[in-house]
Design a protein around this motif. Structure first.
Motif, PDB file in Angstrom:
ATOM      1  N   PRO A 828       0.823  -1.234   0.000  1.00 29.25           N
ATOM      2  CA  PRO A 828       0.000   0.000   0.000  1.00 29.25           C
ATOM      3  C   PRO A 828       0.846   1.269   0.000  1.00 29.25           C
ATOM      4  O   PRO A 828       0.510   2.239  -0.667  1.00 29.25           O
ATOM      5  N   PHE A 829       1.941   1.244   0.747  1.00 30.44           N
ATOM      6  CA  PHE A 829       2.804   2.432   0.769  1.00 30.44           C
ATOM      7  C   PHE A 829       3.463   2.663  -0.586  1.00 30.44           C
ATOM      8  O   PHE A 829       3.486   3.784  -1.102  1.00 30.44           O
ATOM      9  N   LEU A 830       3.990   1.577  -1.188  1.00 29.05           N
ATOM     10  CA  LEU A 830       4.701   1.726  -2.453  1.00 29.05           C
ATOM     11  C   LEU A 830       3.771   2.181  -3.572  1.00 29.05           C
ATOM     12  O   LEU A 830       4.183   2.930  -4.464  1.00 29.05           O
ATOM     13  N   MET A 831       2.480   1.765  -3.506  1.00 29.52           N
ATOM     14  CA  MET A 831       1.556   2.091  -4.586  1.00 29.52           C
ATOM     15  C   MET A 831       0.834   3.412  -4.388  1.00 29.52           C
ATOM     16  O   MET A 831      -0.051   3.743  -5.187  1.00 29.52           O
ATOM     17  N   MET A 832       1.216   4.152  -3.351  1.00 32.62           N
ATOM     18  CA  MET A 832       0.676   5.499  -3.223  1.00 32.62           C
ATOM     19  C   MET A 832       1.169   6.340  -4.392  1.00 32.62           C
ATOM     20  O   MET A 832       2.283   6.188  -4.866  1.00 32.62           O
ATOM     21  N   ARG A 836       5.010   6.350  -5.727  1.00 31.69           N
ATOM     22  CA  ARG A 836       5.367   5.802  -7.045  1.00 31.69           C
ATOM     23  C   ARG A 836       6.123   6.826  -7.887  1.00 31.69           C
ATOM     24  O   ARG A 836       7.106   6.503  -8.546  1.00 31.69           O
ATOM     25  N   ALA A 837       5.645   8.061  -7.874  1.00 36.05           N
ATOM     26  CA  ALA A 837       6.338   9.110  -8.625  1.00 36.05           C
ATOM     27  C   ALA A 837       7.737   9.335  -8.073  1.00 36.05           C
ATOM     28  O   ALA A 837       8.702   9.504  -8.832  1.00 36.05           O
ATOM     29  N   GLY A 838       7.872   9.308  -6.741  1.00 35.92           N
ATOM     30  CA  GLY A 838       9.189   9.480  -6.133  1.00 35.92           C
ATOM     31  C   GLY A 838      10.128   8.352  -6.491  1.00 35.92           C
ATOM     32  O   GLY A 838      11.329   8.571  -6.750  1.00 35.92           O
ATOM     33  N   VAL A 839       9.622   7.103  -6.551  1.00 34.44           N
ATOM     34  CA  VAL A 839      10.452   5.963  -6.938  1.00 34.44           C
ATOM     35  C   VAL A 839      10.952   6.127  -8.361  1.00 34.44           C
ATOM     36  O   VAL A 839      12.137   5.885  -8.660  1.00 34.44           O
ATOM     37  N   MET A 840      10.090   6.554  -9.267  1.00 31.70           N
ATOM     38  CA  MET A 840      10.513   6.758 -10.650  1.00 31.70           C
ATOM     39  C   MET A 840      11.596   7.822 -10.747  1.00 31.70           C
ATOM     40  O   MET A 840      12.569   7.669 -11.490  1.00 31.70           O
ATOM     41  N   VAL A 841      11.446   8.885  -9.984  1.00 29.44           N
ATOM     42  CA  VAL A 841      12.436   9.959 -10.021  1.00 29.44           C
ATOM     43  C   VAL A 841      13.775   9.474  -9.459  1.00 29.44           C
ATOM     44  O   VAL A 841      14.837   9.734 -10.029  1.00 29.44           O
ATOM     45  N   LEU A1191      11.844  -5.490  -6.629  1.00 30.09           N
ATOM     46  CA  LEU A1191      10.796  -5.329  -5.617  1.00 30.09           C
ATOM     47  C   LEU A1191      10.344  -3.889  -5.440  1.00 30.09           C
ATOM     48  O   LEU A1191       9.331  -3.646  -4.782  1.00 30.09           O
ATOM     49  N   ILE A1192      11.081  -2.947  -5.990  1.00 29.20           N
ATOM     50  CA  ILE A1192      10.683  -1.533  -5.852  1.00 29.20           C
ATOM     51  C   ILE A1192      10.399  -0.921  -7.222  1.00 29.20           C
ATOM     52  O   ILE A1192       9.288  -0.462  -7.492  1.00 29.20           O
ATOM     53  N   PHE A1193      11.403  -0.944  -8.087  1.00 24.84           N
ATOM     54  CA  PHE A1193      11.257  -0.223  -9.351  1.00 24.84           C
ATOM     55  C   PHE A1193      10.322  -0.944 -10.321  1.00 24.84           C
ATOM     56  O   PHE A1193       9.478  -0.313 -10.966  1.00 24.84           O
ATOM     57  N   LEU A1194      10.463  -2.276 -10.473  1.00 20.92           N
ATOM     58  CA  LEU A1194       9.669  -2.993 -11.465  1.00 20.92           C
ATOM     59  C   LEU A1194       8.173  -2.883 -11.218  1.00 20.92           C
ATOM     60  O   LEU A1194       7.416  -2.588 -12.159  1.00 20.92           O
ATOM     61  N   PRO A1195       7.685  -3.108  -9.990  1.00 23.74           N
ATOM     62  CA  PRO A1195       6.228  -2.949  -9.793  1.00 23.74           C
ATOM     63  C   PRO A1195       5.735  -1.537 -10.110  1.00 23.74           C
ATOM     64  O   PRO A1195       4.657  -1.365 -10.691  1.00 23.74           O
ATOM     65  N   VAL A1196       6.515  -0.542  -9.719  1.00 29.68           N
ATOM     66  CA  VAL A1196       6.117   0.833 -10.011  1.00 29.68           C
ATOM     67  C   VAL A1196       6.140   1.083 -11.517  1.00 29.68           C
ATOM     68  O   VAL A1196       5.226   1.722 -12.069  1.00 29.68           O
TER      69      VAL A1196
END
Length: 1244
Positions: A828-832, A836-841, A1191-1196
């Motif tokens: 739930p936290f990662l899919m906020m 998600r935008a922060g992970v991409m950046v 586990l972080i970048f690919l799902p996002v």
């Protein structure tokens, strides 16, 4: 005048005989031309008697051995000696300052002053300063005079008395300075003699092309251009992405709508239609349960109990590839169900057959060939370097085996030695007690094996031994040691004297003189050759300095002992040398660790075999570390697969036996792979044993977690047997296992296309191990899983399966800690939206930063990293980088096909008179003048030039009159001089004489009178065969030079690149001339670099293997998640990413990341530096970076850019039907026709 000669003697030179006087002034006629030749053989007045003229001729003959290759220099120097010794007007420019009497009472001159003009001095010096001696790669004046002036009797043994030159351009008192006409070296002295060649006269050299300008760095606004571009791309990309995600109005742009996941009504309708009849979405993440605290909710498919799809969608809108994919999945599920049913129904038979396969293939291990030779590991058999080295070794024997000791001083100060030329500062290694300690150590080394017939003299390189010198003795062995300057005699070392000014002359002055002229007769070592100060001394160069110029050898901070041992291409002949080297290492280890080693010494040493021995020891020393790492991973797998329900069922629900069975399957797959390629004869490497089990565990253990955890979650139905249950589970997860295993094996088999032996072997063994591991997992492990489920159902204890546990009712499974964390917190936290935008950046910034760093990554492997931290070779590498001052030898090899007796061919190769300005030797010489770009420290030696000079020197070629065979020129037997016919135009042997006397040259040892004799330098460098008429035909031969100091991997491969560029240009030049002459394609040339250590190859294969590992593990991190995403039935990309991450992420984390993490941490305790860097740091980085991206970048990323949900997606499953299994497969005994596919499977 009367002091210089008994009487004036007039010699008349006649044609033919001249009363024996023609020989006396032989060099006057040739080299004083036109001084003598102009007289047309008229009488020439001298101020010398016959004996003095004979002595003069002897002196000039000795000098001619070094400088006659340059006629202008020879003429100028001979004229100078003749004027000074026998000129009738010598009283005008000579002032005798000291006269002594001999024992017979005769007066002789002991010192004089010679008045000469500055023009004469500079002209004579400039005409001779560049004359080289090909056999040594040094200058003739350096060998004749060292760094001292001509006439310095104290420091130059070739000067009979002190000659003080007084430069003046005007008369001084009654003395008029000598000022004859000087012939510059770039001008001919007569019509018959050419100007000096490029090698001997820099003015004669062709103007070389300008050095290419260094590549200018890519700069923008004073900052690295790549950095600027990456910053711009990052800022622009980030701003556009954030605007699209947060600020752009909905529906205004297709790309923005795509990123936000805003699909059309049609897509939403289809999704709704497909989800009709489903009680709840798969995004209801709590629907499944698990038992182990670390257990994941892992399945590549959706449970049949949860996914019921309407039969109304018949697939009319599905594309060809969608129907093909659905059909393939259905076919694989059917196949895996049938396969699983067979293996689960007959577990013991399958396990027995698996054991037979392991035993059968494992039998091939006895045929396995283990490769430890660095060359065999790192160089492709078809690579240019390998082919050239093989050619060199097979034709000339490998370069000498080098045994070396580097001795540096500890706590000793420098020495200030006062001399008549001022104080000289010597390095700390020149202390008397230090040098005496070095002498004792040298004697210990030379005594190795002397008592049992295995001494150094049996294996050493002794260049001056021959059939005329008898068996080799220890004093004839080549030992490069500073004690060679004293002929290994302590009494000579202790001699002292006092010079004219009252300063003490001792061993320091002798060392100083010898380092300036190693060919000084007083400095020659016992073996008969020189001691090269660049080899015997170390630490005297400043950072970045080369040997060009006048190195300050007196500043040395290390003494280097080098013992040269004969090497052989036939390895069976190396047994005595290997044994001596083993004793050498044993002696040095004991000596350095005992009290016998002085406290003021630090010693580093190595032998030719040491690198290979240490690599072998390194692998064995870290076996315990590897085993501990394996044990930790095995223990984790065994525990993590178990179910923790209650204490009463702990021993029943644990999976220790099953986990160990899975680990044994991994090891069995490695054994089968090694045995299989053992049968095929593919050589193995130690890295296979060390790394492949890690790799197979990393990419194979996840399949075990998938299979076991899906079996635990998908409970057995009431009408299912254990074998049917296991078969249904295999049908559910088999396609995903096949996908990942196939892709990983293919990745490694593609790596086998590499021509580097170590990489190719690793890729083949790893790919086969992964393939076999998959086969064992879907056969033997399925059987083990069936037996374990039967054991668990019967309440039997794990491990001790013969013991019955307490009968308790099964307890409903509960979510594990890791699964709950992923489901309730992490996903739930990662899919906020903001996260998600922060992970991409963040990952985009990571990508840009990586692109900036990649061009700066150095290529190669530092030699130090290849050795364990406690290795004596590691200490030697460090000392070598600090103290060695000259690089490895390099060879320009000319292959068969040239006629060296032909003048045109000679001119294409040689570097002396009449030679082409673009000849081989000239091109190498010009390159040596640019050591920074060519990496050549000294010009190449030339057997051809020295042979021509030797053949024209009277008295060097001799033969036995009784059988016409070779006779050494200094042999104490009456031998006849060879009558070598000379070409009148070139003064070279005519073709027949060239072929006849070449073997004589290669057998003759050099002396002061015949310095160009070739046995010592060229006996192994020229291949030839004798024809029927006893003449020679030269085949392969080489011209040796030396590299500059090579310390880093970059130095090694750049030096090879420069040498190959030069070699290719020489080849092109020679072949072009041969074609122009109509001789067809001539010889091809290659450059062979010897003594290159570990350098480029090792770093390349380790990096390639690391890349292969990274690809294999990365596939495992990503493929399961992507497959789970593809079969998910979520309505949006975010829901599908969430579903995939919950169901698959925890398994990936527990099955790969945690499995490897503990084992990798243990590798940090290894002694091997290469283990720490490439197996601990790099492996840890691969796992951590792979986990972060998987586990972080690919799902996002999938939540933003994945394609829309596929209609009739194969992830949907038909409703639960007790009469049917997965995918329409009936229960045991049912055929496919009795249980056809439902409508949603029938894509038309």
């Amino acid at each position: 005048m009367q002091q210089l000669g008994e009487s004036r003697t007039v010699f008349r030179v006649l044609t033919g005989k001249s009363n024996g006087k023609k020989v006396i002034i032989h060099y006057s006629l040739i080299h004083l031309d036109p001084l003598v030749a102009r007289t047309n053989y008229e009488p020439v007045s001298t101020c010398c008697n016959t004996k003095q003229l004979q002595n003069l001729d002897t002196s000039i003959t000795m000098a001619a051995g070094f400088i006659q290759r340059c006629p202008a220099c020879m003429r100028n120097l001979a004229r100078h000696l003749c004027d000074m010794t026998c000129s009738p007007s010598q009283s005008r420019f000579i002032n005798v300052t000291e006269v002594e009497k001999s024992k017979e009472g005769k007066e002789f001159v002991n010192a004089l002053e010679l008045y000469v003009t500055d023009t004469y001095i500079s002209g004579t010096y400039n005409s001779c300063k560049q004359v080289s001696v090909p056999s040594t790669g040094q200058l003739a004046l350096d060998l004749m005079c060292g760094s001292h002036f001509m006439g310095d009797a104290h420091n130059n043994p070739f000067t009979p008395f002190q000659i003080t030159y007084v430069p003046t351009n005007t008369p001084v008192a009654e003395f008029i300075p000598l000022d004859p006409v000087i012939t510059p070296c770039n001008e001919s002295v007569s019509a018959n003699l050419p100007a000096c060649s490029c090698l001997d006269c820099e003015v004669s050299c062709p103007v070389p092309p300008p050095e290419p300008a260094p590549v200018a760095p890519f700069i923008i606004l004073g900052i690295d251009g790549v950095e600027v571009i990456m910053v711009i791309l990052f800022v622009v990309g980030t701003v556009l992405f954030l605007l699209a995600v947060f600020c752009w109005p909905s529906g205004k742009n297709a790309v923005v709508s795509y990123l936000r996941g805003e699909g059309s009504d049609d897509v939403r309708h289809v999704v709704g239609q497909r989800l009709a009849g489903i009680n709840h979405s798969r995004i209801a993440l709590g629907a499944d349960e698990e038992e182990s605290p670390l257990q994941s909710k892992r399945s590549s498919v959706v449970s049949a109990d949860e996914a019921m799809l309407s039969h109304r969608d018949t697939g009319r809108d599905a594309s060809f590839f969608q129907r093909l994919g659905a059909g393939t999945d259905s076919l694989m599920e059917r196949g895996f169900y049938s396969w699983g049913l067979v293996c689960a129904s007959r577990p013991w038979l399958i396990l027995f057959l698996g054991l037979c396969v392991v035993v059968g293939l494992g039998h091939g291990i006895k045929y396995m060939k283990m490769t430890t030779d660095p060359v065999e590991l790192w160089a492709s058999p078809h690579s240019r370097a390998r082919v050239e080295r093989e050619f060199f070794d097979s034709h000339f024997e490998p370069f000498y085996r080098t045994e070396q000791v580097i001795i540096s001083a500890v706590g000793l100060p420098s020495i200030v030695h006062n001399t008549s030329n001022g104080p000289i500062t010597f390095g700390p290694v020149y202390h008397r007690e230090f040098l005496l300690a070095v002498k004792k150590l040298q004697e210990k080394i030379e005594a190795i094996g002397a008592s049992d017939g295995g001494g150094l003299e049996k294996i050493c390189f002794a260049p001056l031994t021959s059939t005329f010198t008898g068996p080799t003795i220890i004093s004839q062995c080549t030992v490069q040691s500073i004690w060679g300057y004293f002929q290994d005699d302590v009494s000579l070392f202790n001699e002292t004297d006092t010079d004219a000014e009252g300063f003490t002359v001792d061993y320091l002055d002798h060392i100083k003189a010898c380092t300036q002229n190693a060919y000084n007769p007083n400095c020659m070592a016992q073996y008969g050759g020189p001691i090269d100060p660049a080899i015997a001394l170390g630490g005297f160069l400043d950072p970045g300095q080369t040997l060009v110029g006048e190195p300050h050898y007196e500043r040395a901070t290390a003494i280097i002992l080098t013992f040269l041992v004969n090497n052989h291409h036939n390895k069976t002949r190396l047994a005595p040398a290997l044994e001596w080297e083993r004793r050498f290492v044993e002696l040095l280890k004991n000596w350095t660790s005992s009290n016998e080693k002085p406290a003021f010494m630090d010693v580093a040493f190595t032998t030719e075999r040491s690198i290979e021995d240490e690599l072998d020891r390194e692998s064995q020393s870290d076996v315990s570390t590897i085993l501990v790492s394996y044990v930790i991973m095995f223990a984790y797998i065994a525990i993590a697969l178990g179910q923790l329900r209650t204490c009463s069922r702990l021993l029943i629900d644990s999976k220790v036996t099953l986990g160990l069975g899975g680990v044994l399957i991994v090891l069995a797959s490695v054994v089968c792979s090694v045995g299989f390629f053992g049968f095929l004869g593919v050589p193995a490497t130690l890295i296979i044993i060390e790394v492949i089990p890690f790799l197979v565990l990393a990419v194979g253990v996840d399949n075990i977690f998938i299979l076991v955890q899906t079996h635990q979650r998908e409970g057995r139905r009431s009408d299912e047997s254990h074998s049917e249950h296991v078969a249904r589970i295999l049908a559910m997860v088999g396609p995903s296992m096949l996908l990942t295993s196939t892709s990983e094996s293919c990745c490694f088999f593609l790596g086998a296309l590499s021509d580097m032996p170590a990489v190719r072997a690793f890729a083949l063994y790893a790919g086969m191990a992964l393939a076999i591991d998959f086969v064992f997992q879907v056969t033997c492990f399925v059987s083990l899983l069936t037996l374990d489920s039967i054991r668990q159902a019967g309440n039997r204890l794990d491990v001790c399966c013969f013991m019955q546990g307490p009968k308790t009712d099964p307890i409903d499974v509960s979510d594990g800690v890791l699964y709950k964390f992923f489901k309730a917190i992490y996903v739930p936290f990662l899919m906020m939206k903001g996260v998600r935008a922060g992970v991409m950046v963040v990952f985009y910034a990571w990508l840009c930063a990586s692109l900036v760093v990649v061009p700066r990554i150095g290529i190669g492997l530092d030699q130090e990293l290849s050795m364990p931290e406690d290795s004596f070779v590691l200490k030697y590498f460090q000392a070598m980088n600090s103290y060695l001052s000259i690089g490895p030898p390099m060879y320009f090899v000319v292959k068969d096909g040239l006629n060296y007796s032909d003048t045109m061919t000679q001119n294409m190769i040689c570097g002396g008179q009449h030679c082409n300005s673009d000849s081989l030797l000239t091109q190498v010489y010009v390159a040596s003048k640019r050591p920074a770009s060519s990496y050549i420290a000294r010009p190449a030696s030339s057997w051809l030039d020295d042979y021509i000079d030797w053949s024209t020197t009277t008295g060097c070629c001799k033969y036995f009159p009784n059988n016409m065979s070779f006779c050494p020129h200094d042999y104490n037997v009456d031998c006849n001089n060879c009558d070598i016919a000379q070409d009148k135009n070139t003064n070279r042997p005519i073709p027949m004489a060239f072929k006849k006397y070449l073997p004589f040259f290669l057998e003759d040892n050099p002396t002061e009178s015949c310095a160009k004799a070739g046995h010592a330098s060229y006996s192994s460098g020229v291949n030839y065969h004798l024809t029927d008429n006893n003449t020679t035909i030269v085949t392969a031969n080489y011209f040796a030079a030396f590299h500059t100091i090579l310390k880093t991997s970059s130095d090694y491969y750049e030096s090879i690149r420069a040498a190959r560029k030069l070699s290719d240009n020489i080849s092109l030049t020679i072949n072009t001339r041969l074609k122009a002459a109509g001789n067809g394609v001539g010889a091809r040339k290659g450059v062979v670099g010897e003594g290159a250590g570990l350098g480029e190859g090792s770093g390349a294969w380790i990096s390639r293997i690391a890349l292969a590992r990274a690809v294999g593990i990365s596939v495992e991190f990503c493929s399961h998640l992507v497959h789970s995403f593809a079969v998910s039935v979520g309505t949006t990309r975010v829901e599908r990413s969430s579903d995939a991450l919950v169901t698959m992420g925890s398994s990936v984390f527990s099955g790969i990341t945690l499995t490897k993490f503990g084992g990798i941490l243990v590798l940090g305790l290894a002694k091997s530096q290469i283990f720490k860097v490439f197996y601990f740091r790099m492996y840890l980085g691969i796992v951590l970076f792979g986990a972060a991206h998987g586990l972080i970048f690919l799902p996002v990323l999938l939540s933003y850019i994945a394609t829309k949900l596929r209609r009739n997606n194969n992830s949907t499953r038909k409703s639960k039907d007790k009469k049917e299994g997965v995918g329409g497969i009936g229960r045991a005994g049912k055929s496919c026709k009795e249980s056809p596919l439902p409508q949603w499977r029938s894509l038309k």
